[in-house]
Design an enzyme around this catalytic site. Sequence first.
Site, PDB file in Angstrom:
ATOM      1  CD  GLU A 316      -2.923   1.128  -0.131  1.00 27.75           C
ATOM      2  OE1 GLU A 316      -3.083   2.002  -0.644  1.00 27.75           O
ATOM      3  OE2 GLU A 316      -3.262  -0.256  -0.843  1.00 27.75           O
ATOM      4  CG  HIS A 318       5.718  -0.031  -3.383  1.00 27.21           C
ATOM      5  ND1 HIS A 318       5.821  -0.877  -2.612  1.00 27.21           N
ATOM      6  CD2 HIS A 318       7.132   0.450  -3.140  1.00 27.21           C
ATOM      7  CE1 HIS A 318       7.155  -1.191  -2.214  1.00 27.21           C
ATOM      8  NE2 HIS A 318       7.855  -0.397  -2.546  1.00 27.21           N
ATOM      9  CD  GLN A 342      19.005   0.487  -3.515  1.00 25.57           C
ATOM     10  OE1 GLN A 342      18.822   1.133  -4.456  1.00 25.57           O
ATOM     11  NE2 GLN A 342      18.278   0.682  -2.591  1.00 25.57           N
TER      12      GLN A 342
HETATM   13  O1  PAF Z   1      13.237   3.207  -2.019  1.00 20.07           O
HETATM   14  C1  PAF Z   1      13.541   2.350  -2.886  1.00 20.07           C
HETATM   15  O2  PAF Z   1      12.819   1.498  -3.270  1.00 20.07           O
HETATM   16  C2  PAF Z   1      14.874   2.542  -3.756  1.00 20.07           C
HETATM   17  O3  PAF Z   1      16.028   2.651  -2.834  1.00 20.07           O
HETATM   18  C3  PAF Z   1      14.942   3.311  -4.794  1.00 20.07           C
HETATM   19  C4  PAF Z   1      14.885   4.846  -4.761  1.00 20.07           C
HETATM   20  C5  PAF Z   1      14.077   2.796  -5.759  1.00 20.07           C
HETATM   21  C6  PAF Z   1      16.369   3.135  -5.727  1.00 20.07           C
HETATM   22  O4  PAF Z   1      16.729   1.841  -6.024  1.00 20.07           O
END
Ligand code: PAF
Length: 569
Positions: A316, A318, A342
């Site tokens: 929810e 997103h 990341q």
């Molecule tokens: O917040 C996230 O899901 C990720 O860090 C992002 C901003 C999509 C970058 O990969």
Amino acid sequence: MRELEWTSSSDTPARTRLAIVGRGRLGTALAGALSQAGYDVSGPMGRGADGRGADAVLLCVPDAEIAPAASHVAPGPLLGHCSGATGLGELTPHEGFSLHPLMTVTAEGAEFAGAGAAIAGTTPRALAFAAELAEALGMQAVEVAEPDRGAYHAAASIASNFLVTLEAAAGRVAAAAGVQREQLVPLVRATVDNWARLGPERALTGPVARGDEVTIVRQRAAVEDVAPDLTPLFDELVSATRAFAAARDPSGTDTRATGARDGYAGDGSAGDRPRPGGPAGMNVIGTVAELRAELLEPRRAGRRIGLVPTMGAFHEGHLSLMRRARRDCDVVVVSLFVNPAQFNDAGDLDAYPRDPDHDAALAAGVGVDYLFAPSVDEVYPSGFATEVSVAGVTEPLEGAHRGRAHFDGVTTIVTKLFNMVGPDVAYFGQKDAQQAAVIRRLVRDLDIPVAIEVCPTVREADGLAMSSRNMHLSPADRVRATALHRALRAAQDAVSAGERDPGAARERALAELTAVSIEPEYVELVSADTLAPVDRIAGDVLAVLAAVVGGTRLIDNQPIQPNGGTGRP
Ligand code: PAF
């Protein structure tokens, strides 16, 4: 509460003179029923009646009128009221009792026999009289202690009044689909009957219980369309039902946690991405060239392009960003890319939940135009050698615990996404507060022409911030994890009560975590702008924390409002 074993008083009802005060529905129904049960009933009378000549007086008046009505009653008779929430103090100085039928009373009257009744008395004799009345009406008496009355009455309202509100809402939505209220009646009856016979756990069915998110999104869109004022109620109910279903069924319907549904390999292969084409109304795109070609025309026409960068496993939180983008923009692009750069831990990358086709269906359901889901090779072609790194704001908190490389990975991919999409506005969640601050700094320092919108954290009904990682929590850890939210609230409550020392507010937050054996990676009160610790709570301050709960790393934060705001996360 205590179930009473009642032995009848020596007086028979026929010899008991009972005055009923209050001519509303309840007074009228009780006067009729008690008279039929053999009492010598006078009334229902007006609210100024003094009850002279009666052995007992029963006030059937609204709660606010109990004390004034009691003041008219002459000393002598037992004096009772029929309120669920109000205590016996309102009847002082009389020897008092209360009898609250756990039954709804409409203009048509009420069927008391078989119902429950909450009773209380200031003396054993008064309590026994309340029990006698309940028994005479065929009700099951339960003594409710004074401090429990609020909870007792709230339960009654939820079970009865609020259920009617829900059914009224269902009736409105049904009517918009050409379905009559009467056609819902057998469903409502069967549901209540199942709840009574089987218990709530087994009675719960439907899309939330099945984990059918696509259907929930469709339902929500329909509610928003036909009765937009009901959307917040719908969202709350979905959230509360989710929490209930999760607590009820540990294994749940969640095949996503293992990735079993897609046979995910976690290597950036096609299985990580939605099928090309995608659900009707939304275009799934895999290459930068294709995306640029699609966006050329809208850009030339000056249409506003919104980007929601994601790593998938939509919840929810997103969807709220996507809905916001849909409201604000002409063209909505959602990027779905689990960015290996990341992740500081290969195991964490592998375990990151993926369900691309499901994600595509959810995005289509909220009206996204383009789901951009590039492969790892498309984003990081062989020979890729550039990194975007923001200093300062990346260093504390997540930077200190996950390593600087984490934010370098984020700022590099976000810069690339901005270059690939060229959005006018990009949407991020407040839940990743440090990430949002880092991206604001990135955009400012590199003059990237995009507006950054940071949208509120979406929470489950019990306060847990929504996160793709929550699905890894065991049922017991899911319950423990609610302490994160309580900890932030405790910090806010301390500040609302006048605390300005960040150390003291931090201790309050820490206590909530340690109470459930959670040892946080950090709990801090920091500047919302720089993320540096503050000496004193003033201006824009954030309470931030991170903790590993049962092997799952969770983060959360709460803007702290020194001046009066409830700041409830
Ligand atoms: O917040 C996230 O899901 C990720 O860090 C992002 C901003 C999509 C970058 O990969």
